[in-house]
Structures are given as structure tokens and as C-alpha cells.
Design a protein around this motif. Structure first.
Motif, PDB file in Angstrom:
ATOM      1  N   ASP A 363       7.404  -6.024  10.594  1.00 46.66           N
ATOM      2  CA  ASP A 363       7.667  -6.858   9.422  1.00 46.66           C
ATOM      3  C   ASP A 363       8.015  -6.036   8.197  1.00 46.66           C
ATOM      4  N   LEU A 364       7.677  -4.734   8.215  1.00 47.28           N
ATOM      5  CA  LEU A 364       7.929  -3.862   7.065  1.00 47.28           C
ATOM      6  C   LEU A 364       9.234  -3.091   7.197  1.00 47.28           C
ATOM      7  N   ILE A 365       9.952  -3.279   8.320  1.00 50.76           N
ATOM      8  CA  ILE A 365      11.150  -2.486   8.601  1.00 50.76           C
ATOM      9  C   ILE A 365      12.385  -3.370   8.568  1.00 50.76           C
ATOM     10  N   ASP A 366      13.428  -2.868   7.903  1.00 49.93           N
ATOM     11  CA  ASP A 366      14.738  -3.519   7.911  1.00 49.93           C
ATOM     12  C   ASP A 366      15.502  -3.008   9.127  1.00 49.93           C
ATOM     13  N   ASP A 367      15.644  -3.846  10.163  1.00 48.22           N
ATOM     14  CA  ASP A 367      16.261  -3.407  11.410  1.00 48.22           C
ATOM     15  C   ASP A 367      17.713  -2.985  11.228  1.00 48.22           C
ATOM     16  N   GLU A 368      18.446  -3.693  10.394  1.00 48.00           N
ATOM     17  CA  GLU A 368      19.868  -3.401  10.248  1.00 48.00           C
ATOM     18  C   GLU A 368      20.108  -2.047   9.594  1.00 48.00           C
ATOM     19  N   LYS A 369      19.293  -1.725   8.594  1.00 45.22           N
ATOM     20  CA  LYS A 369      19.464  -0.453   7.886  1.00 45.22           C
ATOM     21  C   LYS A 369      18.565   0.652   8.426  1.00 45.22           C
ATOM     22  N   SER A 370      17.645   0.294   9.305  1.00 41.79           N
ATOM     23  CA  SER A 370      16.657   1.251   9.821  1.00 41.79           C
ATOM     24  C   SER A 370      15.910   1.935   8.684  1.00 41.79           C
ATOM     25  N   GLU A 371      15.468   1.116   7.720  1.00 42.41           N
ATOM     26  CA  GLU A 371      14.747   1.619   6.549  1.00 42.41           C
ATOM     27  C   GLU A 371      13.523   0.754   6.304  1.00 42.41           C
ATOM     28  N   TRP A 372      12.581   1.337   5.542  1.00 39.82           N
ATOM     29  CA  TRP A 372      11.409   0.576   5.134  1.00 39.82           C
ATOM     30  C   TRP A 372      11.801  -0.447   4.066  1.00 39.82           C
ATOM     31  N   LYS A 373      11.175  -1.597   4.083  1.00 35.96           N
ATOM     32  CA  LYS A 373      11.345  -2.576   3.011  1.00 35.96           C
ATOM     33  C   LYS A 373      10.460  -2.152   1.847  1.00 35.96           C
ATOM     34  N   THR A 374      11.051  -1.338   0.974  1.00 36.65           N
ATOM     35  CA  THR A 374      10.280  -0.656  -0.064  1.00 36.65           C
ATOM     36  C   THR A 374       9.489  -1.625  -0.924  1.00 36.65           C
ATOM     37  N   GLU A 375      10.135  -2.681  -1.402  1.00 37.10           N
ATOM     38  CA  GLU A 375       9.456  -3.618  -2.307  1.00 37.10           C
ATOM     39  C   GLU A 375       8.279  -4.294  -1.616  1.00 37.10           C
ATOM     40  N   LEU A 376       8.480  -4.679  -0.361  1.00 41.89           N
ATOM     41  CA  LEU A 376       7.394  -5.338   0.378  1.00 41.89           C
ATOM     42  C   LEU A 376       6.235  -4.379   0.608  1.00 41.89           C
ATOM     43  N   VAL A 377       6.540  -3.127   0.945  1.00 43.18           N
ATOM     44  CA  VAL A 377       5.490  -2.135   1.162  1.00 43.18           C
ATOM     45  C   VAL A 377       4.688  -1.917  -0.114  1.00 43.18           C
ATOM     46  N   GLU A 378       5.394  -1.741  -1.247  1.00 46.35           N
ATOM     47  CA  GLU A 378       4.703  -1.473  -2.520  1.00 46.35           C
ATOM     48  C   GLU A 378       3.939  -2.686  -3.013  1.00 46.35           C
ATOM     49  N   ARG A 379       4.396  -3.890  -2.653  1.00 46.83           N
ATOM     50  CA  ARG A 379       3.701  -5.104  -3.068  1.00 46.83           C
ATOM     51  C   ARG A 379       2.475  -5.381  -2.210  1.00 46.83           C
ATOM     52  N   THR A 380       2.509  -4.902  -0.966  1.00 45.03           N
ATOM     53  CA  THR A 380       1.448  -5.219  -0.008  1.00 45.03           C
ATOM     54  C   THR A 380       0.285  -4.245  -0.065  1.00 45.03           C
ATOM     55  N   PHE A 381       0.579  -2.948  -0.314  1.00 44.60           N
ATOM     56  CA  PHE A 381      -0.447  -1.919  -0.211  1.00 44.60           C
ATOM     57  C   PHE A 381      -0.716  -1.267  -1.550  1.00 44.60           C
ATOM     58  N   THR A 382      -1.856  -0.604  -1.622  1.00 44.58           N
ATOM     59  CA  THR A 382      -2.167   0.199  -2.799  1.00 44.58           C
ATOM     60  C   THR A 382      -1.196   1.370  -2.884  1.00 44.58           C
ATOM     61  N   ALA A 383      -1.122   2.000  -4.053  1.00 50.24           N
ATOM     62  CA  ALA A 383      -0.082   3.000  -4.309  1.00 50.24           C
ATOM     63  C   ALA A 383      -0.155   4.184  -3.354  1.00 50.24           C
ATOM     64  N   ASP A 384      -1.385   4.673  -3.064  1.00 43.58           N
ATOM     65  CA  ASP A 384      -1.496   5.850  -2.206  1.00 43.58           C
ATOM     66  C   ASP A 384      -1.064   5.557  -0.775  1.00 43.58           C
ATOM     67  N   ILE A 385      -1.416   4.357  -0.268  1.00 43.27           N
ATOM     68  CA  ILE A 385      -1.019   4.009   1.094  1.00 43.27           C
ATOM     69  C   ILE A 385       0.481   3.722   1.161  1.00 43.27           C
ATOM     70  N   ALA A 386       1.011   3.046   0.157  1.00 43.12           N
ATOM     71  CA  ALA A 386       2.455   2.777   0.128  1.00 43.12           C
ATOM     72  C   ALA A 386       3.250   4.072   0.140  1.00 43.12           C
ATOM     73  N   GLU A 387       2.782   5.062  -0.607  1.00 45.99           N
ATOM     74  CA  GLU A 387       3.461   6.361  -0.635  1.00 45.99           C
ATOM     75  C   GLU A 387       3.469   7.001   0.750  1.00 45.99           C
ATOM     76  N   LYS A 388       2.330   6.925   1.454  1.00 48.84           N
ATOM     77  CA  LYS A 388       2.246   7.488   2.799  1.00 48.84           C
ATOM     78  C   LYS A 388       3.201   6.789   3.757  1.00 48.84           C
ATOM     79  N   ILE A 389       3.287   5.460   3.661  1.00 51.20           N
ATOM     80  CA  ILE A 389       4.146   4.692   4.569  1.00 51.20           C
ATOM     81  C   ILE A 389       5.609   5.049   4.358  1.00 51.20           C
ATOM     82  N   LEU A 390       6.035   5.120   3.104  1.00 51.47           N
ATOM     83  CA  LEU A 390       7.445   5.394   2.808  1.00 51.47           C
ATOM     84  C   LEU A 390       7.852   6.810   3.197  1.00 51.47           C
TER      85      LEU A 390
END
Length: 625
Positions: A363-390
Motif C-alpha cells: 500500500d506504500l509503494i507506487d507500482d507504476e513508478k516503483s517508488e515509495w508514496k512519500t506523502e503517505l509514508v510521512e503522513r502515516t509514520f513518525t519522522a524517524d521511521i518515515a526516514e528509514k522507510i524512504l
């Protein structure tokens, strides 16, 4: 049950390892498709053995055999299994052709050298097999039988007795090696190498396959501990600390010996990991069919009457689960909140900022671009975890999700997890201080016997008269050199008048800080504040002071402080000279290697961007053209 009886024939190969023909081993490797270079290396290991006969004390000329695998060599069991593949291939071929006959054993014997030992071979019959048919089969095969049905039905008990015999063999092998080497008067540095390289290696092959009883592991450790502390053949030594203390890593204040129970589990974890990574392997399919047909290995139960193999591998589940994670591919199989998929981070219910909008990593991955959904990741997680995911890289062509070990699964990493699990959290601060001191100590490039003496002094494991009196071995604890104080660890190395004078002659008088009374605080203060060269001089002096003390106590030899200080300087000059010679030799070898024509050239580089915390590495390999 029923009218039709069954039988099982157990064939024993006579002198199985000794009869293996080397040419057969090589041909099997050729048929199995191994590379020529690899086969040459293996054959060098096999054929390097030679023998000679000693008659009346005189050694005869060397001669070289043409067959036989050395028992006790870790490589030999694997080579023997490869030889067995020859017999398996003959049987598979015969079954496909519908001509499975006893001539196969004759073919196998003529090519491999393996010969059936009929005296040790046995046939077992089901209890409904008529006596006439039993006798007919026995006469045809020429093997023994067990007509006692209770003995046949009690086969697991026979296996249990066989297992006990194997365990006893392990202990006997260790004792034999110790008895042989004890005559050579090994220093404690030599004992350390002997224990790690020989004694601990004897049981490695067995522990890689089976979970040994804890009582056996304790007995093996007891044998090694007795050897470590003993003074000589038939002479007992004082065990100044428990074996578990010696099993701590060197940087944590131990000597790096193995905790046998933990090492056994770490070795077996590789087998459990293979069931997860290679689910289509023969072993994985067999175990799954029998023990966990409707689940996976991590969710399997032990079951009723499990085999020793399954019980051993199953015991590693907890260790594997504690060190496992996921490598993100498409993310369709990874739960955001339950699985470990972020390097160095665990997610729990409080680690997200909003209500759960996502359940799978997909749910956090854009299949077409093969990239993380940055806004969704940053909105869902705290800053330190979002940084790790990206920071987790995603391939352009997303693959499958893979279960991985955090880092790289190895026996070493699994063993380290088990060691850290036994550590008391209250000791972590102390461990940081220990690591700083002992890392510096073990990196001084001094002889092992010297560093071990300093290590023993740091823990007060030396047999001073005060320690002897504490153990009720000595009646008096007065210093034999000065006669004016009790001989404890601090007196020997700090407060004895002769010792103070030696420190002055070596221009190290400043280290006797009167504000520090504890010996531990003093030795750590000296090692921590001294540069490399003074630390080496300090440790060498500690060792020579103890050697001189022992000569005085046991041989009644007294040396002047001038002679002792001069001896320290000569010893350091000798050590430095040996190291300088080794360094010079290494440089010559490197220069000679550089002058040789190279078949390939390797170019590599790496870079790290501190701003976005990403790294890149490049490698180019070219031939001479």
C-alpha cells in the motif's frame, strides 16, 4: 499385519572410509559437474597424505597410498556422501530399467572399493513373516538377523544406546588429544589455540546435525576447563572462574571460548534457515510432509515421537524468529505492523501518527513508478521511521518479497544473538568500559601468553599468596620478596618496593597514581590513558614481573631490579625486531606480487551522501586486452 511379510536389510560397509578409491572420488565429482579448479583443490587435500613405518625406533621411507579418506577431517564425511551418490545412481538407473539386482553392490565395490561386511550387516523381519521364509532369506543373503521381535520393536532404544556410544566417543577423542598434547608443556597462549582449533572442532560436525543434550555440553566444557587450568599431566589446577566467563567475547572481558550449547544451536540454525529459504529441497519436502503439512516451518509444532533430526532443527525456531526480517519486493506479503521489514526498527501500535490507512507494505509503494508514496509514508509514520522507510531501495522491476536474516545469516551472527540474549541489561554500561579497555589490550600485537597474564591480572585470577590463603591453600600471605606486606595483586604489580623501583627505572613511575587504590581502576586507568607504545611496555612489564615472582617462589631465584628492568627492555627490543622483520618480509612479498603480470584489472570506488544518507558503489573488471 496381513499375510505378506516385510523385511529391511541394513548393510554395513567394511572399513568404509579406508577403502574409498581416490580415482572414484574424482570421477564422481566429474559426473556431478564440479569445476576443474575446484576438483584439483579437493584432490590436493585428499592425496597429500603419506605414511612411514617405525621399526625398532627407526623411521622408514615415506610411501603414498592410492585410496582412503582421513577420519576426523571435516571434509571427509562430505566426500563420503558424494561416493554414496554413485551407489544411489546405480540403483536409480536399475529401477528405471526394472532390473534392480544384487549385482549393483558388486559393481559399486569394483569401482569405489566399498565392500559389504556381512558379519555386521543385519536383516530385520516384520513379525508376520513365516519362519521358513526368514531362514531362506538369511541363507541367500548371508547376513545376521534378530529373531527377537521385542528387540526389533525396540529399535528406538537401540538407536538411543548408539547415540550414547557416539557421545562417549566425542569425550574420549577430546581426552586422547589432551593426553597427547599435555606432554608438550603448552603455555596458556598455546592452550588457547589448542582449545579453539582442535578441541572445540571435534564436536562441530556432530553439532551441525544434532542437538546435543545439555548435560553432554556441560561435560565437554568441563573437560576443556580442566585442561585450561591444569598445571600439567595429572596435576589439578584451580578454576579461578566459571567456564561461562571464559566464553565471553574478548572485547567483553572473556577469552572467546565457545559456549557449547549456544554454539550447537547456532550451527543448527543454518539447517532451519535452509528449510525457509529452500522449501523445495528434498529435506524440506520430507520434513514438511511429515511434521508440518498444513503450515510452514516457523509455525510447525514438534509433534509426537519426533526424530532426532527434526527435534534438533525445530529447537532453533526461536532463534530464527528473533533474527529474521523481510526484504521488500512488491510488498504484498509483508504486514506493515506485524512483520520486521525496516532496518533497525520495530513498529508497534504507537509508531504511527494517524489511524491505520495501510495494512500491507504494498500500500506504500507506487507500482507504476516503483517508488515509495512519500506523502503517505510521512503522513502515516513518525519522522524517524518515515526516514528509514524512504531509504529502503526499490528495484525498477519489483520482485518477490523475501524473508531474510537481519544482516547476513551466519553461525557467528546467530551465536552473537544468543550471547547477547544472556546479558543482563544492567551490565551494558559496564560492558562499554570493558570493550574500550580489552579491545586495546588484545590489539597490542604481543604474544598471547603475555596478554593472557595481563587479562588474568585484571580479573585477579593469578595465584597470589593472598588468593591462596583465601582458598585455604597457603598459611601465610607475606610477600616473599620484600617481607613487609601481604602479597595480593596490587602489591605484586604496584606497591612492593622492588616493583616501584622497576617502574622508575623504566621511566613509568608516573603510572603509580596514589589516588587510585583499586587494582582494576588502576590498570584500566593506565591502559586508557597510555598511547600504544607505553601500553605495550606496561603489559610486558606486568608479565615479566609475574615470571620473576614465580621464579622466586618456586625456584628460589632472586633477580635485582636492575636486571629485571634490563630484561624488560631486551624483551621489548626483541619483540619489536621480530615484528619489523615480519613487516619487511610482507612488503617484499607484496612488491613481488605487484611485479607479476596481471590477467585482470579491478577498478572500484564508493561514495556516501550525508544529506540523504545514501551510498553508491561501483566495480569494473577488465582483462588484459
Amino acid at each position: 499385519m496381513g499375510r505378506k511379510g516385510f523385511m529391511a536389510v541394513k548393510l554395513d560397509m567394511s572399513k568404509a572410509y579406508d577403502r574409498v578409491e581416490w580415482n572414484f572420488v574424482k570421477e564422481i565429482m566429474v559426473r556431478m559437474g564440479f569445476a576443474n579448479g575446484w576438483m584439483e583443490i579437493i584432490m590436493e587435500c585428499i592425496t597429500s597424505v603419506s605414511y612411514s613405518v617405525v621399526i625398532n625406533g627407526y623411521k622408514g621411507e615415506n610411501f603414498w597410498p592410492s585410496r582412503g579418506l582421513r577420519q576426523g577431517d571435516p571434509l571427509s564425511p562430505l566426500l563420503f556422501l558424494m561416493c554414496g551418490e554413485g551407489l544411489s545412481s546405480l540403483m536409480r538407473l536399475a529401477m528405471n530399467e526394472g532390473s534392480l539386482k544384487g549385482e549393483i553392490l558388486r559393481k559399486y565395490r569394483n569401482n569405489s572399493g566399498q565392500c559389504v561386511n556381512f558379519d555386521k550387516s543385519t536383516v530385520f523381519f516384520s513379525k508376520n513373516t513365516p519362519e521358513i521364509e526368514r531362514n531362506l532369506v538369511i541363507n541367500i543373503l548371508g547376513v545376521r538377523t534378530s529373531n527377537n521381535p521385542e528387540r526389533y520393536l525396540g529399535l528406538p532404544n537401540m538407536i538411543g544406546r548408539k547415540k550414547k556410544e557416539s557421545f562417549q566417543i566425542l569425550k574420549d577423542k577430546m581426552k586422547q588429544r589432551i593426553d597427547h598434547w599435555s606432554t608438550r608443556h603448552l603455555s596458556q597462549g598455546g592452550k588457547e589455540i589448542f582449545i579453539k582449533s582442535i578441541l572445540q572442532a571435534i564436536s562441530t560436525y556432530t553439532m551441525a546435525c544434532f542437538l546435543l543434550p545439555k548435560t553432554l555440553c556441560v561435560e565437554i566444557e568441563s573437560i576443556m576447563a580442566k585442561f585450561w587450568w591444569q598445571k600439567g599431566i595429572g596435576r589439578k589446577g584451580i578454576h579461578w572462574c566459571e567456564w561461562r566467563k571464559l566464553c565471553e567475547l574478548k572485547e567483553n572481558g572473556g577469552l572467546g571460548f565457545r559456549n557449547m550449547c549456544q554454539f550447537n544451536t547456532a550451527l543448527l540454525s543454518k539447517q532451519g534457515w535452509r528449510l525457509i529459504v529452500y522449501p523445495n529441497s528434498l529435506l524440506a519436502r520430507v520434513l514438511k510432509a511429515k511434521y508440518f503439512p498444513n503450515s510452514d516451518f516457523l509455525n510447525a509444532s514438534l509433534g509426537n515421537l519426533p526424530s532426532l533430526t527434526w527435534r534438533s532443527i525445530w529447537a532453533t525456531k526461536g532463534l530464527l524468529m528473533s533474527g529474521m526480517g523481510w526484504r521488500v519486493g512488491r510488498g504484498t506479503e509483508i504486514s506493515v505492523w506485524e512483520d520486521h521489514w525496516i532496518p533497525g526498527k520495530e513498529i508497534n501500535g504507537w509508531d504511527h501518527q494517524t489511524e491505520n490507512e495501510v495494512e500491507l507494505v504494498a500500500d506504500l509503494i507506487d507500482d507504476e513508478k516503483s517508488e515509495w508514496k512519500t506523502e503517505l509514508v510521512e503522513r502515516t509514520f513518525t519522522a524517524d521511521i518515515a526516514e528509514k522507510i524512504l531509504q529502503i531501495p526499490l528495484a525498477k522491476n519489483l520482485g518477490v518479497d523475501m524473508q531474510i536474516w537481519r544482516g547476513e545469516l551466519s553461525v557467528r551472527s546467530a551465536y552473537k544473538i544468543l550471547q547477547n540474549a544472556k546479558m543482563d541489561p544492567s551490565d551494558l554500561l559496564l560492558q562499554m568500559d570493558l570493550q574500550k579497555i580489552y579491545k586495546k589490550l588484545w590489539n597490542l600485537k604481543l604474544p598471547s601468553k603475555l596478554l593472557i597474564t595481563v587479562w588474568r591480572a585484571s580479573w585477579n585470577y593469578l595465584p597470589t599468596l593472598v588468593n591462596f590463603r583465601t582458598k585455604r591453600i597457603a598459611a601465610s600471605s607475606i610477600c616473599p620478596r620484600c617481607g613487609s606486606g601481604e602479597e595480593d595483586i596490587g602489591h605484586v604489580f604496584r606497591f612492593c618496593p622492588a616493583t616501584k623501583e622497576i617502574w622508575q627505572l623504566l621511566e613509568l613511575g608516573r603510572i603509580n597514581n596514589p589516588n587510585i587504590q583499586s587494582f582494576w581502576d588502576w590498570i584500566t586507568w593506565v591502559v586508557d590513558r597510555s598511547s600504544h607504545k607505553p601500553t605495550r611496555l606496561f603489559c610486558s612489564t606486568i608479565w615479566l614481573l609475574w615470571v620473576a615472582r614465580n621464579r622466586l617462589v618456586h625456584e628460589k631465584k632472586t633477580e635485582s631490579v636492575e636486571a629485571l628492568s634490563a630484561g624488560v627492555k631486551r624483551y621489548m627490543a626483541e619483540i619489536d625486531g621480530i615484528q619489523a622483520e615480519k613487516l619487511s618480509t610482507n612488503r617484499i612479498e607484496i612488491r613481488n606480487q605487484e611485479e607479476l603480470p596481471s590477467e585482470t584489472t579491478i577498478f572500484f570506488d564508493a561514495a556516501f551522501n550525508a544529506r540523504n544518507k545514501k551510498s553508491m558503489v561501483g566495480l569494473v573488471v577488465t582483462d588484459r586486452t
